[in-house]
Design a protein around this motif. Structure first.
Motif, mmCIF file in Angstrom:
data_model
loop_
_atom_site.group_PDB
_atom_site.id
_atom_site.type_symbol
_atom_site.label_atom_id
_atom_site.label_comp_id
_atom_site.label_asym_id
_atom_site.label_seq_id
_atom_site.Cartn_x
_atom_site.Cartn_y
_atom_site.Cartn_z
ATOM 1 N N LYS A 1 -25.368 2.627 -7.520
ATOM 2 C CA LYS A 1 -23.977 3.052 -7.690
ATOM 3 C C LYS A 1 -23.273 3.293 -6.362
ATOM 4 O O LYS A 1 -22.082 2.998 -6.219
ATOM 5 C CB LYS A 1 -23.887 4.289 -8.573
ATOM 6 N N TYR A 2 -23.968 3.771 -5.348
ATOM 7 C CA TYR A 2 -23.326 4.024 -4.057
ATOM 8 C C TYR A 2 -23.001 2.715 -3.332
ATOM 9 O O TYR A 2 -21.936 2.576 -2.723
ATOM 10 C CB TYR A 2 -24.203 4.923 -3.189
ATOM 11 N N ILE A 3 -23.888 1.770 -3.396
ATOM 12 C CA ILE A 3 -23.642 0.462 -2.781
ATOM 13 C C ILE A 3 -22.487 -0.243 -3.477
ATOM 14 O O ILE A 3 -21.613 -0.818 -2.821
ATOM 15 C CB ILE A 3 -24.933 -0.399 -2.807
ATOM 16 N N ILE A 4 -22.475 -0.209 -4.789
ATOM 17 C CA ILE A 4 -21.386 -0.837 -5.550
ATOM 18 C C ILE A 4 -20.061 -0.163 -5.219
ATOM 19 O O ILE A 4 -19.042 -0.835 -5.016
ATOM 20 C CB ILE A 4 -21.694 -0.784 -7.057
ATOM 21 N N THR A 5 -20.061 1.160 -5.116
ATOM 22 C CA THR A 5 -18.838 1.888 -4.782
ATOM 23 C C THR A 5 -18.348 1.516 -3.380
ATOM 24 O O THR A 5 -17.152 1.291 -3.170
ATOM 25 C CB THR A 5 -19.082 3.407 -4.871
ATOM 26 N N LEU A 6 -19.276 1.458 -2.423
ATOM 27 C CA LEU A 6 -18.891 1.079 -1.056
ATOM 28 C C LEU A 6 -18.353 -0.350 -0.992
ATOM 29 O O LEU A 6 -17.369 -0.623 -0.294
ATOM 30 C CB LEU A 6 -20.079 1.252 -0.107
ATOM 31 N N ALA B 1 -14.655 -1.401 0.119
ATOM 32 C CA ALA B 1 -14.434 -2.351 1.209
ATOM 33 C C ALA B 1 -13.532 -3.495 0.762
ATOM 34 O O ALA B 1 -12.628 -3.910 1.501
ATOM 35 C CB ALA B 1 -15.773 -2.885 1.717
ATOM 36 N N VAL B 2 -13.736 -4.000 -0.427
ATOM 37 C CA VAL B 2 -12.894 -5.091 -0.940
ATOM 38 C C VAL B 2 -11.447 -4.628 -1.086
ATOM 39 O O VAL B 2 -10.508 -5.334 -0.715
ATOM 40 C CB VAL B 2 -13.454 -5.622 -2.277
ATOM 41 N N ILE B 3 -11.270 -3.428 -1.596
ATOM 42 C CA ILE B 3 -9.910 -2.911 -1.772
ATOM 43 C C ILE B 3 -9.236 -2.718 -0.418
ATOM 44 O O ILE B 3 -8.078 -3.113 -0.223
ATOM 45 C CB ILE B 3 -9.934 -1.592 -2.574
ATOM 46 N N ILE B 4 -9.947 -2.136 0.540
ATOM 47 C CA ILE B 4 -9.366 -1.869 1.853
ATOM 48 C C ILE B 4 -9.058 -3.166 2.602
ATOM 49 O O ILE B 4 -8.018 -3.296 3.244
ATOM 50 C CB ILE B 4 -10.313 -0.976 2.698
ATOM 51 N N VAL B 5 -9.937 -4.127 2.542
ATOM 52 C CA VAL B 5 -9.762 -5.349 3.332
ATOM 53 C C VAL B 5 -8.786 -6.316 2.686
ATOM 54 O O VAL B 5 -7.974 -6.933 3.375
ATOM 55 C CB VAL B 5 -11.125 -6.027 3.571
ATOM 56 N N PHE B 6 -8.800 -6.458 1.373
ATOM 57 C CA PHE B 6 -8.035 -7.532 0.749
ATOM 58 C C PHE B 6 -6.901 -7.080 -0.173
ATOM 59 O O PHE B 6 -5.843 -7.682 -0.189
ATOM 60 C CB PHE B 6 -8.971 -8.445 -0.068
ATOM 61 N N VAL B 7 -7.095 -6.056 -0.967
ATOM 62 C CA VAL B 7 -6.212 -5.779 -2.086
ATOM 63 C C VAL B 7 -5.079 -4.814 -1.756
ATOM 64 O O VAL B 7 -3.954 -4.989 -2.210
ATOM 65 C CB VAL B 7 -7.037 -5.241 -3.289
ATOM 66 N N ASP B 8 -5.358 -3.814 -0.995
ATOM 67 C CA ASP B 8 -4.418 -2.730 -0.745
ATOM 68 C C ASP B 8 -3.123 -3.224 -0.097
ATOM 69 O O ASP B 8 -3.085 -4.263 0.549
ATOM 70 C CB ASP B 8 -5.083 -1.685 0.153
ATOM 71 N N GLU B 9 -2.052 -2.465 -0.286
ATOM 72 C CA GLU B 9 -0.759 -2.806 0.319
ATOM 73 C C GLU B 9 -0.840 -2.789 1.843
ATOM 74 O O GLU B 9 -0.177 -3.555 2.518
ATOM 75 C CB GLU B 9 0.296 -1.811 -0.160
#
Length: 102
Positions: free
Chosen positions: A15-20, A24-32
């Motif tokens: 669960k911790y690896i999946i959360t990280l 990371a995906v949200i911060i690098v690609f998805v976020d505004e």
């Protein structure tokens, strides 16, 4: 049902690896304000700064020429001869290939 249980077991163990990874995906690609957008904005800012520097140099050069033209009456004739290849009525002009490339 067995596959669902094994999937749930995998998620609980990692669960911790999946959360990280999700973070990371949200911060690098998805976020505004993603890192991808920040890098693009940085490249655009650098390009614009270079363009500003180029225009500033052109402005300085043109201002210097304008001041030269305002102060020296012979400067107009010199610029007309050098840049526009103008001549007096009884003159011959010889143009060299090095002069054209400038």
């Amino acid at each position: 049902m067995d596959k669902l249980a094994s999937l749930w077991s995998f998620v609980r163990r990692h669960k911790y690896i999946i959360t990280l990874l999700l973070f990371a995906v949200i911060i690098v690609f998805v976020d505004e304000n993603s890192l991808m957008r920040r890098w693009a904005y940085t490249r655009e800012e650098n390009r614009l700064r270079e363009e500003i520097a180029r225009y500033r140099a052109d402005y300085e050069e043109n201002t210097e020429r304008l001041n030269e033209l305002a102060l020296d009456s012979g400067a107009i004739e010199r610029i007309a001869r050098e840049k526009y290849l103008m001549k007096k009525p009884n003159e011959d002009i010889y143009v060299f290939s090095e002069d054209i490339e400038k």
